[in-house]
Structure formats: structure tokens, C-alpha cells
Design a protein around this motif. Structure first.
Motif, PDB file in Angstrom:
ATOM      1  N   GLU A  23      84.046 -18.691  25.037  1.00 31.70           N
ATOM      2  CA  GLU A  23      83.894 -18.132  26.375  1.00 31.70           C
ATOM      3  C   GLU A  23      84.249 -19.155  27.454  1.00 31.70           C
ATOM      4  OE1 GLU A  23      80.530 -15.763  29.063  1.00 31.70           O
ATOM      5  OE2 GLU A  23      79.910 -16.973  27.343  1.00 31.70           O
ATOM      6  N   ILE A  25      83.783 -19.546  31.559  1.00 31.28           N
ATOM      7  CA  ILE A  25      83.189 -19.062  32.803  1.00 31.28           C
ATOM      8  C   ILE A  25      83.819 -19.862  33.940  1.00 31.28           C
ATOM      9  CG2 ILE A  25      81.034 -18.700  34.065  1.00 31.28           C
ATOM     10  CD1 ILE A  25      79.635 -19.169  31.264  1.00 31.28           C
ATOM     11  N   ALA A  50      74.485 -20.946  33.153  1.00 30.71           N
ATOM     12  CA  ALA A  50      74.742 -20.941  31.708  1.00 30.71           C
ATOM     13  C   ALA A  50      73.555 -21.496  30.920  1.00 30.71           C
ATOM     14  CB  ALA A  50      75.993 -21.754  31.395  1.00 30.71           C
TER      15      ALA A  50
END
Length: 237
Positions: A23, A25, A50
């Protein structure tokens, strides 16, 4: 998979990204001359959201240039401070390769001529080929007048490939030589370096053991005579 924090202030954009396994971000903002106010709060926010701390990261990455002299110094200072405090390695990534990855990721362009408007009648540029596992740099980053950019040192096969241009340097398209203009299928002058793609490239480098200590994370200006445009002096915000 690596946990990498990345940041960029090399152009008018200010961006921070966090790569956690698969992932990415990203916080990307177009707010010129506000990098000093924005960067650390953006870092703190993305880590907090996070639920991760600096010491839990594997590395910090940043765009080390070329680009805005002031912007590069801002990012370098922040990266050195964060990396030194958390005892983390730093992965420097060139802005030009970062834009090439954006181009490949969004348009599957395998041959990319990246260019950033360097002002003073010049562009920063480099040529890249996506080989399936990263980029081959076919023409190393350089600074020159647009009409001096060329791909003549490449093989015939490489010169005849489907090239695209990416980055703000292509706003000066008419100033490039007719040969270079004819080699391009399309240009994307709106593309800017993004921290998300810095993180993606940084992971490739990190996996190969390519990193530096905090004190060795330095900007790459390319141009020796550092000259400021309006609003880009040593006290610019």
C-alpha cells in the motif's frame, strides 16, 4: 516489502507518502512557497494516520534533485534530521526518474524523456527505459538549453522507440530541436514529481542495498551557478 517514508519539495508541489508493504498512502499538495510550513506537519499526519512511528520504518526516501534550489534544501534538511534522529538509512531518488515512473504507471510508457523547466532558458532532463524491473538510464541527468537535448548517443533501436516526454520542461516544446520533437509520440507537461512514486522507486533501490547515511543525503543541483528566481531566495517560504 519495505516500510518507507518519502517526501518531495523539489518543485511547486509538496508531497509526502508512506509505503507499507503493497500500500502507498500519499498526501500531494500544490502550494508553492509554503513547503517549510507544510512538510513536517504532513509527515506527522501521515505517520499518525497510519499508526506507525519513524523508528518502525525501514528507510526514508526523498527527491534529491534536480529542481528548485530552495525546495531541495528544505527536503534535504528535513530528511537528514528525521533519519539521524531515528537512525534510519536514506534512499535518494532523482526527480526525473520519479516522473518517468509516474508516466509508466499511469500510461505504460516504457521510453520516457523527463524534463523539468530549470528557468534561465534551460531544462533539467534525462532519458529512461522501463526494463520490467526498474529503469535503465539511457541519458544521465543534465542541464542545458532545450535545443541541446538529444538522443543521438543512443542506439538506433532506442532512438526509434515510442518516446514520450514528461514534466514541466515540455511546456517549452517549441524550443526543443525538430529532431527531438519528431521522436516524441506525446508530451505530458503537467507531470510533477510525486512522493508516492519516490517511495516505489526507493523500495527497488532499498532491496538492492542502495542507501546512504543521513549525513550523506545531499541535493543534486546539476547547475553550479545557483541563481534564484523571484520568490526563491534563501528566505523564501
Amino acid at each position: 516489502m519495505a516500510r518507507i517514508l518519502s517526501l518531495d519539495t523539489s518543485t511547486e508541489a509538496c508531497s509526502v507518502a508512506l509505503k507499507l508493504n503493497d500500500e502507498v498512502i500519499e498526501d500531494f499538495r500544490l502550494l508553492p512557497r509554503k513547503h517549510t510550513q507544510l512538510l513536517l506537519p504532513m509527515v506527522q499526519e501521515i505517520l499518525s494516520n497510519a499508526g506507525i512511528t519513524l523508528k518502525e520504518l525501514d528507510a526514508i526516501a526523498f527527491a534529491n534533485g534536480p529542481g528548485s534550489f530552495t525546495g531541495l534544501r528544505i527536503a534535504t534538511g528535513v530528511v537528514q534530521g528525521l533519519a539521524f534522529g531515528a537512525d534510519l538509512p536514506v534512499v535518494p531518488v532523482t526527480t526525473l526518474e520519479t516522473m518517468a515512473l509516474t508516466q509508466y504507471r499511469e500510461h505504460f510508457s516504457r521510453y520516457v524523456l523527463s524534463a523539468i523547466d530549470a528557468r534561465m532558458g534551460e531544462v533539467y532532463w534525462a532519458a529512461y527505459h522501463w526494463n520490467g524491473d526498474g529503469f535503465d538510464c539511457l541519458a544521465e541527468p543534465a542541464v542545458c538549453a532545450p535545443d541541446r537535448v538529444d538522443l543521438q548517443s543512443l542506439s538506433t533501436e532506442q532512438r526509434d522507440a515510442d518516446w514520450v516526454g514528461t514534466g514541466s520542461g515540455w511546456q517549452l516544446f517549441d524550443q526543443f530541436s525538430p529532431v527531438v520533437q519528431s521522436q516524441l509520440q506525446q508530451t505530458f507537461p503537467e507531470v510533477l514529481p510525486r512522493a508516492g512514486d519516490i517511495a516505489r522507486l526507493a523500495e527497488l533501490y532499498w532491496q538492492k542495498g542502495v542507501s546512504v547515511a543521513a549525513e550523506e543525503a545531499i541535493p543534486v543541483y546539476l547547475r553550479d551557478n545557483v541563481a534564484f528566481k523571484k520568490g526563491e531566495g534563501p528566505h523564501a517560504k
